[in-house]
Design a protein around this motif. Structure first.
Motif, mmCIF file in Angstrom:
data_model
loop_
_atom_site.group_PDB
_atom_site.id
_atom_site.type_symbol
_atom_site.label_atom_id
_atom_site.label_comp_id
_atom_site.label_asym_id
_atom_site.label_seq_id
_atom_site.Cartn_x
_atom_site.Cartn_y
_atom_site.Cartn_z
ATOM 1 N N PRO A 42 -6.307 -1.866 -9.251
ATOM 2 C CA PRO A 42 -6.835 -3.224 -9.070
ATOM 3 C C PRO A 42 -5.748 -4.260 -8.773
ATOM 4 O O PRO A 42 -5.970 -5.202 -8.007
ATOM 5 N N THR A 101 -5.392 -8.074 -0.918
ATOM 6 C CA THR A 101 -6.474 -8.972 -0.514
ATOM 7 C C THR A 101 -5.984 -10.412 -0.446
ATOM 8 O O THR A 101 -6.305 -11.153 0.491
ATOM 9 N N ARG A 140 0.830 -1.212 0.000
ATOM 10 C CA ARG A 140 0.000 0.000 0.000
ATOM 11 C C ARG A 140 0.863 1.261 0.000
ATOM 12 O O ARG A 140 0.526 2.258 -0.639
ATOM 13 N N MET A 168 -4.997 -3.979 -5.161
ATOM 14 C CA MET A 168 -6.101 -4.535 -4.385
ATOM 15 C C MET A 168 -6.052 -6.064 -4.369
ATOM 16 O O MET A 168 -6.237 -6.690 -3.321
#
Length: 90
Positions: free
Chosen positions: A51, A58, A16, A54
């Motif tokens: 994306p 995830t 991140r 992400m």
């Protein structure tokens, strides 16, 4: 400063952080080039980065929590993430 004992959490936060630095660098490049066309191209590149980040974060989170969730809970989470991506394409 921060004491992080879990490698998964460290990996998620570093991804991140790198993503944030990419976003910040993109904003600076938009200012530097001062062109609508170039800004649009840079923004299009960022549409690929978001994306991907992400999915990576995830996936790491699911790997870290795999032992704590039942198979049904994992299935619901995977379906939820899949629905997010389907919703983004509509």
């Amino acid at each position: 400063m921060f004491l992080i004992k879990d490698r998964i959490v460290l990996s998620m936060s570093m991804i991140r952080f790198i993503s944030g630095m990419i976003e910040f660098t993109a904003a600076l490049l938009m200012f530097k080039f001062n062109s609508r066309e170039t800004a649009f191209q840079i923004n299009s590149f960022l549409a690929l980065v978001g994306p991907t980040v992400m999915i990576l974060v995830t996936s790491l989170g699911l790997i870290g929590l795999a032992g704590k969730f039942s198979l049904l809970q994992m299935g619901v989470i995977i379906v939820g993430v899949t629905l997010i991506f389907i919703g983004m394409k509509l």
